[in-house]
Design an enzyme around this catalytic site. Structure first.
Site, PDB file in Angstrom:
ATOM      1  N   GLY A  59      10.939   4.382  54.160  1.00 41.51           N
ATOM      2  CA  GLY A  59      12.202   5.479  55.203  1.00 41.51           C
ATOM      3  C   GLY A  59      12.483   4.670  56.555  1.00 41.51           C
ATOM      4  CB  ALA A  85      14.206   0.393  58.313  1.00 41.33           C
ATOM      5  NE  ARG A 141      16.741  20.915  55.108  1.00 39.03           N
ATOM      6  CZ  ARG A 141      17.217  21.681  56.111  1.00 39.03           C
ATOM      7  NH1 ARG A 141      17.417  22.901  56.106  1.00 39.03           N
ATOM      8  NH2 ARG A 141      16.552  21.537  56.950  1.00 39.03           N
ATOM      9  CB  ILE A 177      10.012  13.650  55.490  1.00 40.64           C
ATOM     10  CG1 ILE A 177       8.318  13.432  55.906  1.00 40.64           C
ATOM     11  CG2 ILE A 177      10.597  13.933  56.220  1.00 40.64           C
ATOM     12  CD1 ILE A 177       8.093  12.191  56.701  1.00 40.64           C
ATOM     13  NE  ARG A 217      15.534  22.394  63.676  1.00 37.72           N
ATOM     14  CZ  ARG A 217      16.029  21.700  62.353  1.00 37.72           C
ATOM     15  NH1 ARG A 217      15.328  22.706  60.937  1.00 37.72           N
ATOM     16  NH2 ARG A 217      16.949  21.085  62.783  1.00 37.72           N
ATOM     17  CG  HIS A 252      11.760  22.199  54.681  1.00 39.45           C
ATOM     18  ND1 HIS A 252      12.390  21.879  56.209  1.00 39.45           N
ATOM     19  CD2 HIS A 252      12.673  20.574  55.044  1.00 39.45           C
ATOM     20  CE1 HIS A 252      12.394  21.283  56.438  1.00 39.45           C
ATOM     21  NE2 HIS A 252      12.967  19.904  56.256  1.00 39.45           N
TER      22      HIS A 252
END
Length: 312
Positions: free
Chosen positions: A7, A9, A87, A117, A153, A177
């Protein structure tokens, strides 16, 4: 040490590849793969950066050449969030992408450590586990959901609120997550105390930080640069541990003893074979205990969704 980014790009993938090209140990290899035809060019672009990290890019349907001999595989392929999506809305597209790529990993580099990810991580990690299991190569010490963005974060927001240097703050984040499953353990940050209101507000801000970015980008994307940094931090920690460095600890979403849910994010001691030890989440405050109990149904449903996707 060979690291493959699948992934590569995309927004996260390019940021991650840049950071790995500049920060991987000398003599490492970096391979970039994406379905997009631009990928070999991304590798050529990065190859001009003067570091002793060899880089190659591959595009098309087949990731085999990128995966051959990989020690670490980081998967960021998929579609990004748009305003109004959470998500889990990504599930329908990204589930198939993760399944396909993990099948290729199982075939080509079954012993590699895999960092997922691609969102929704709560679910895509379960998909990856079931795919690896079907292929007979699943090792629960080598499959990770990368939740590091929640940690960086938390560190940033706590440092801002309390006037600390961000590098001095390390907040453990447990659970999952996404949304309520993200639980920063603010009671465990040394030398910092919070009012009840601060804890409630910070927790909510950390849980909703992804949405903050999606809205701020006004339809132009989601958190790609900070996620690239988070994924690089995790990937580099994993590489250091695989190369024998002692005492490397990161939080990530892994299969554990099932005390809370089949997959759960917690502090991990990393080692030469991936997870060396799943560390205790320690003593929780009443607020945290309550939040933990309140999230488990959501987390378990997210996991079941992934298991069913592969086994249906």
């Amino acid at each position: 040490m060979k690291v493959a980014v699948l992934g590569a790009a995309g927004g996260i993938g390019q940021a991650l590849a840049l950071l790995l090209k500049t920060q991987l140990p000398s003599g490492s290899e970096l391979s970039l793969y994406d379905i997009a035809p631009v990928t070999p060019g991304v590798a050529v672009d990065l190859s001009h950066i003067p570091t002793a990290v060899k880089i190659k890019g591959f595009s098309g349907e087949d990731a085999t050449s990128a995966l051959e001999g990989a020690d670490v595989v980081l998967i960021s392929a998929g579609v990004a969030r748009k305003p109004g999506m959470d998500r889990s809305d990504l599930f329908n597209v990204n589930a198939g992408i993760v399944k396909n790529l993990v099948q290729q990993v199982a075939k080509t580099c079954p012993k590699a450590c895999i960092g997922i990810i691609t969102n929704p991580v709560n679910t895509t990690v379960a998909i990856a586990a079931e795919v690896l299991k079907k292929a007979g190569v699943y090792d629960k010490n080598k499959l990770f959901g990368v939740t590091t963005l929640d940690i960086i974060r938390s560190n940033t927001f706590v440092a801002e609120l309390k006037g600390k240097q961000p590098g001095e703050v390390e907040v453990p984040v447990i659970g999952g997550h996404s949304g309520v499953t993200i639980l920063p353990l603010l009671s465990q940050v040394p030398g910092v105390s919070f009012t009840e209101q601060e804890v409630a507000d910070l927790t909510k801000r950390i849980q909703n930080a992804g949405t903050e970015v999606v809205e701020a980008k006004a339809g132009g994307g989601s958190a790609t640069l900070s996620m690239g940094q988070a994924a690089a931090r995790f990937g580099l920690s994993l590489v250091r541990a695989l190369q024998g460095e002692q005492g490397v600890v990161e939080c990530a979403y892994v299969e554990g003893d099932g005390q809370y849910a089949r997959f759960f994010s917690q502090p991990l001691l990393l080692g030469k074979n991936g997870v060396e030890e799943r560390k205790s989440i320690g003593t929780l405050s009443a607020f945290e205990q309550n939040a933990l109990e309140g999230m488990l149904d959501t987390l378990k449903k997210d996991i079941a969704l992934g298991e069913e996707f592969v086994n249906k």
